[in-house]
Design a protein around this motif. Structure first.
Motif, PDB file in Angstrom:
ATOM      1  N   HIS A  95       0.878   6.914  -7.688  1.00  0.00           N
ATOM      2  CA  HIS A  95       0.725   7.701  -8.964  1.00  0.00           C
ATOM      3  C   HIS A  95       2.163   7.670  -9.710  1.00  0.00           C
ATOM      4  N   PHE A  96       2.061   7.393 -11.081  1.00  0.00           N
ATOM      5  CA  PHE A  96       3.300   7.480 -11.846  1.00  0.00           C
ATOM      6  C   PHE A  96       4.299   8.666 -11.420  1.00  0.00           C
ATOM      7  N   TYR A  97       3.768   9.777 -10.905  1.00  0.00           N
ATOM      8  CA  TYR A  97       4.607  10.689 -10.606  1.00  0.00           C
ATOM      9  C   TYR A  97       4.777  10.888  -9.300  1.00  0.00           C
ATOM     10  N   SER A  98       4.523   9.886  -8.423  1.00  0.00           N
ATOM     11  CA  SER A  98       4.288   9.723  -6.774  1.00  0.00           C
ATOM     12  C   SER A  98       5.680  10.536  -6.347  1.00  0.00           C
ATOM     13  N   ASP A  99       6.727  10.440  -6.600  1.00  0.00           N
ATOM     14  CA  ASP A  99       8.066  10.954  -6.407  1.00  0.00           C
ATOM     15  C   ASP A  99       7.933  12.610  -6.220  1.00  0.00           C
ATOM     16  N   TYR A 100       7.047  13.188  -7.190  1.00  0.00           N
ATOM     17  CA  TYR A 100       6.922  14.468  -7.163  1.00  0.00           C
ATOM     18  C   TYR A 100       5.636  15.189  -6.370  1.00  0.00           C
ATOM     19  N   LEU A 101       4.761  14.456  -5.954  1.00  0.00           N
ATOM     20  CA  LEU A 101       3.520  14.753  -5.253  1.00  0.00           C
ATOM     21  C   LEU A 101       4.012  15.304  -3.816  1.00  0.00           C
ATOM     22  N   PRO A 102       3.283  15.974  -3.184  1.00  0.00           N
ATOM     23  CA  PRO A 102       3.378  16.522  -1.972  1.00  0.00           C
ATOM     24  C   PRO A 102       3.232  15.160  -0.940  1.00  0.00           C
ATOM     25  N   LEU A 103       4.171  15.174   0.274  1.00  0.00           N
ATOM     26  CA  LEU A 103       4.081  14.017   1.147  1.00  0.00           C
ATOM     27  C   LEU A 103       2.639  13.550   1.602  1.00  0.00           C
ATOM     28  N   ASP A 104       1.529  14.403   1.757  1.00  0.00           N
ATOM     29  CA  ASP A 104       0.455  14.301   2.223  1.00  0.00           C
ATOM     30  C   ASP A 104      -0.685  14.011   1.121  1.00  0.00           C
ATOM     31  N   HIS A 105      -0.158  14.023  -0.123  1.00  0.00           N
ATOM     32  CA  HIS A 105      -0.990  13.982  -1.435  1.00  0.00           C
ATOM     33  C   HIS A 105      -2.027  12.700  -1.241  1.00  0.00           C
ATOM     34  N   SER A 106      -2.978  12.509  -1.267  1.00  0.00           N
ATOM     35  CA  SER A 106      -4.013  11.046  -1.368  1.00  0.00           C
ATOM     36  C   SER A 106      -3.340  10.268  -2.416  1.00  0.00           C
ATOM     37  N   ASP A 107      -2.759  10.636  -3.600  1.00  0.00           N
ATOM     38  CA  ASP A 107      -2.361   9.585  -4.535  1.00  0.00           C
ATOM     39  C   ASP A 107      -0.927   9.333  -4.452  1.00  0.00           C
ATOM     40  N   ARG A 108      -0.303   9.680  -3.346  1.00  0.00           N
ATOM     41  CA  ARG A 108       1.217   9.360  -3.461  1.00  0.00           C
ATOM     42  C   ARG A 108       1.636   7.907  -2.962  1.00  0.00           C
ATOM     43  N   PHE A 109       0.671   7.439  -1.902  1.00  0.00           N
ATOM     44  CA  PHE A 109       1.034   5.858  -1.632  1.00  0.00           C
ATOM     45  C   PHE A 109      -0.277   5.381  -1.462  1.00  0.00           C
ATOM     46  N   ASP A 110      -0.116   4.024  -1.607  1.00  0.00           N
ATOM     47  CA  ASP A 110      -1.096   3.173  -1.444  1.00  0.00           C
ATOM     48  C   ASP A 110      -1.268   2.595   0.054  1.00  0.00           C
ATOM     49  N   ASN A 111      -1.928   3.095   1.109  1.00  0.00           N
ATOM     50  CA  ASN A 111      -1.982   2.727   2.318  1.00  0.00           C
ATOM     51  C   ASN A 111      -3.256   2.371   2.860  1.00  0.00           C
ATOM     52  N   PRO A 112      -3.439   0.788   2.727  1.00  0.00           N
ATOM     53  CA  PRO A 112      -4.661   0.181   3.264  1.00  0.00           C
ATOM     54  C   PRO A 112      -4.940   0.018   4.656  1.00  0.00           C
ATOM     55  N   ASN A 113      -5.931  -0.134   5.081  1.00  0.00           N
ATOM     56  CA  ASN A 113      -6.114  -0.185   6.669  1.00  0.00           C
ATOM     57  C   ASN A 113      -5.873  -1.796   7.131  1.00  0.00           C
ATOM     58  N   LEU A 114      -4.811  -2.209   7.096  1.00  0.00           N
ATOM     59  CA  LEU A 114      -4.434  -3.443   7.666  1.00  0.00           C
ATOM     60  C   LEU A 114      -3.983  -3.530   9.052  1.00  0.00           C
ATOM     61  N   ASP A 115      -4.184  -2.710   9.886  1.00  0.00           N
ATOM     62  CA  ASP A 115      -3.396  -2.802  11.042  1.00  0.00           C
ATOM     63  C   ASP A 115      -4.276  -3.410  11.933  1.00  0.00           C
ATOM     64  N   ASN A 116      -5.704  -3.706  11.707  1.00  0.00           N
ATOM     65  CA  ASN A 116      -6.599  -4.247  12.573  1.00  0.00           C
ATOM     66  C   ASN A 116      -6.419  -5.968  12.687  1.00  0.00           C
ATOM     67  N   TYR A 117      -5.638  -6.388  11.639  1.00  0.00           N
ATOM     68  CA  TYR A 117      -5.447  -7.917  11.542  1.00  0.00           C
ATOM     69  C   TYR A 117      -4.324  -8.098  12.511  1.00  0.00           C
ATOM     70  N   PRO A 118      -4.640  -9.373  13.428  1.00  0.00           N
ATOM     71  CA  PRO A 118      -3.612  -9.493  14.559  1.00  0.00           C
ATOM     72  C   PRO A 118      -2.262 -10.384  14.137  1.00  0.00           C
ATOM     73  N   GLY A 119      -2.449 -10.908  12.881  1.00  0.00           N
ATOM     74  CA  GLY A 119      -1.246 -11.715  12.521  1.00  0.00           C
ATOM     75  C   GLY A 119      -0.928 -11.359  10.788  1.00  0.00           C
ATOM     76  N   ASP A 120      -0.088 -12.409  10.501  1.00  0.00           N
ATOM     77  CA  ASP A 120       0.104 -12.475   8.888  1.00  0.00           C
ATOM     78  C   ASP A 120      -1.216 -12.924   8.009  1.00  0.00           C
ATOM     79  N   LEU A 121      -2.065 -13.617   8.491  1.00  0.00           N
ATOM     80  CA  LEU A 121      -3.151 -14.207   7.827  1.00  0.00           C
ATOM     81  C   LEU A 121      -4.275 -13.044   7.768  1.00  0.00           C
ATOM     82  N   VAL A 122      -4.410 -12.621   6.645  1.00  0.00           N
ATOM     83  CA  VAL A 122      -5.568 -11.452   6.318  1.00  0.00           C
ATOM     84  C   VAL A 122      -6.861 -12.256   5.622  1.00  0.00           C
ATOM     85  N   LEU A 123      -7.872 -12.253   6.241  1.00  0.00           N
ATOM     86  CA  LEU A 123      -8.919 -13.033   5.505  1.00  0.00           C
ATOM     87  C   LEU A 123     -10.051 -11.955   5.360  1.00  0.00           C
ATOM     88  N   PHE A 124     -11.201 -12.390   4.556  1.00  0.00           N
ATOM     89  CA  PHE A 124     -12.393 -11.509   4.385  1.00  0.00           C
ATOM     90  C   PHE A 124     -13.044 -12.066   5.659  1.00  0.00           C
TER      91      PHE A 124
END
Length: 527
Positions: A478-507
């Motif tokens: 969010h443009f005002y990300s620094d002022y949003l609560p820490l748990d606000h869904s629009d503060r950070f972009d946090n995609p689900n990339l933990d399931n990829y075993p290495g640096d290569l991320v493919l469809f």
């Protein structure tokens, strides 16, 4: 009775393959059929592909709507995901149509056409096939390499080929296209690939293959071909994306659309703000769909004073457009001050006044400025006729810059600075003291090509997807990300990339392909 005798295989009011190729227009139609899977589906460039690719990266956010699209933007992808299946499906439809054109267009020699007349169409079919395989190998990795038309279900069961084999095919296709395509087509063939287009994509392929010496050679050749045939950087950055300046000399390749029911595209209306007060919707003709949303991380990527930020993004206080609704309007704006306190102020707008952008007009507090136009005159916003740019001269210059940077050659800065020196940008030149050559080029690619659907291509090929997002608190949304609560869904972009075993991320390989193709028994890592 044989199958051929029993079945009426082709409608009597449509030409069968054995009588389709009769003249030059048949050759052009065959090539157009190879482009069509990329242009006429809502999953592809006609609507979502550019927007979704930005939404899967650190540049953009997909408006939280449409469940499958939300899952894709967050990388919660499964092999059953419909859009990923469409990427595979339509890319292979394009490959098959290109193969058909390559095989069948030469039959027009029997109808009196010459090889010289046919070569440009055959070359364009090779270009489209290379374009499709470059997409497939970058996002799916090893895939089946199909080089001739398939006509039976059994033929579709093909094993994966190595990425080296696929890149070899792509390089051969683009090389042939570079040699045989014309420098320009008649105006009635707007959007067709030219010699310079193929040369640029050959350089891009060598870069993606990480053969940096070959990429340098190919890029130098492509720049020479392009500049000798009239392509160049356009002085006015915004005019590159002006509806009144389409097919301008910066665009090496683009998908053409026109304002019409059958030939329009709703790609553009998704960039327009959806959350406007109704009294202000006239500024861009309508309240848009608002799915293509910039993120604060992209905003902060621009250097202070870089005008490309304002050319690309609407943010708090920017000039949004001209008020022209007759009666004066008093609007109460909101913003956060430097202390993080919410403040309000009233503005009264009369005809001809410039309206200031308000962060409440988007879920991220920003909207896309680049590549939009007023569509209030259209009876249906889906008829918007904005072309979709895919390759620009600036991109080609930065391909050469990257190839040089990866070899440690300071000449990379020459090409970076050519892009920065565009009169309407006029940013100070970069020097070796400003950082590593590779990072300087990567930064310039991001800000120059922002929100054109290119960022995901780069992050995937660089193996940087997981690094960019880090622990999930690195990419501000969010443009005002620094002022949003820490748990606000629009503060950070946090995609689900933990399931990829290495640096290569493919469809994932689509599940229906695995179910139907006995020659593919292994899914991509992470699924």
């Amino acid at each position: 009775m044989s199958e051929e005798e029993f079945l009426d295989r082709y409608p009597k009011d449509e030409p069968a393959p054995n009588i389709f190729f009769v003249d030059e227009s048949s050759a052009k139609a065959a090539v157009a059929a190879a482009y069509q899977p990329w242009t006429r589906s809502s999953s592809m460039y006609q609507r979502d592909l550019v927007i979704m690719f930005d939404g899967m990266s650190d540049d953009g956010h997909w408006r939280p709507s449409r469940g499958a699209s939300i899952q894709q933007s967050e990388w919660n992808i499964t092999p059953e995901h419909g859009t990923i299946r469409n990427y595979w499906r339509y890319a292979y439809q394009s490959v098959n149509a290109a193969n058909y054109a390559i095989e069948k267009i030469p039959t027009l020699l029997e109808k009196g056409m010459t090889q010289e007349e046919l070569d440009p169409y055959i070359a364009e079919a090779h270009f489209v096939r290379g374009f499709s395989y470059l997409f497939l190998v970058n996002f799916f990795g090893e895939v089946p390499l199909i080089e001739s038309p398939l006509s039976s279900m059994a033929e579709f069961e093909q094993p994966k080929s190595s990425t080296d084999q696929i890149y070899e095919r792509i390089i051969n296709d683009f090389t042939l296209a570079r040699e045989k395509l014309p420098e320009e087509w008649p105006t009635s063939y707007t959007g067709s690939a030219t010699k310079a287009t193929a040369a640029a994509y050959l350089a891009k392929t060598q870069l993606y293959r990480e053969d940096f010496t070959a990429a340098e050679t190919a890029a130098r050749s492509a720049i020479e071909i392009a500049e000798n045939t009239g392509y160049h950087l356009v002085d006015d950055y915004m005019s590159i994306f002006d509806i009144n300046n389409e097919a301008n000399p910066e665009l090496l390749f683009y998908i053409p659309y026109i304002e019409a029911d059958d030939y329009g595209a709703n790609y553009m209306v998704q960039r327009l703000s959806r959350d406007l007060p109704p009294e202000l919707s006239h500024i861009w003709g309508v309240s848009g769909w608002g799915y293509h949303l910039p993120q604060r991380d992209l905003y902060e990527a621009y250097e202070e004073g870089d005008p490309r930020r304002e050319y690309t993004i609407f943010s708090t206080g920017d000039a949004f457009g001209v008020y022209n609704a007759g009666e004066p309007l008093t609007y109460t704006h909101e913003r956060y001050n430097d202390s993080g306190e919410l403040v309000t102020y009233d503005s009264t707008y009369t005809a001809g006044d410039t309206v200031a952008y308000d962060y409440r007009w988007s879920p991220t507090g920003m909207n896309v400025r680049k590549d939009i136009y007023n569509i209030g005159h259209l009876p249906n916003e889906r008829w918007a006729g904005k072309d979709v740019p895919l390759m620009r001269m600036a991109d080609l210059y930065l391909i050469l810059a990257e190839a040089l940077a990866e070899q440690g050659n300071n000449e990379a800065l020459v090409w970076v600075n050519k892009v920065r020196a565009r009169p309407s940008v006029d940013m100070p030149p970069k020097t070796a003291a400003d950082g590593s050559l590779v990072e300087l080029v990567r930064h310039e690619r991001r800000v120059e090509l922002a929100l054109e659907g290119q960022r995901l291509w780069d992050l995937v090929r660089w193996g940087e997807m997981k690094n960019i997002f880090g622990d999930g608190t690195r990419v501000k949304r969010h443009f005002y990300s620094d002022y949003l609560p820490l748990d606000h869904s629009d503060r950070f972009d946090n995609p689900n990339l933990d399931n990829y075993p290495g640096d290569l991320v493919l469809f994932p390989i689509p599940q229906n392909e695995l179910d139907q193709n006995s020659e593919i028994n292994e899914q991509n890592p992470g699924y």
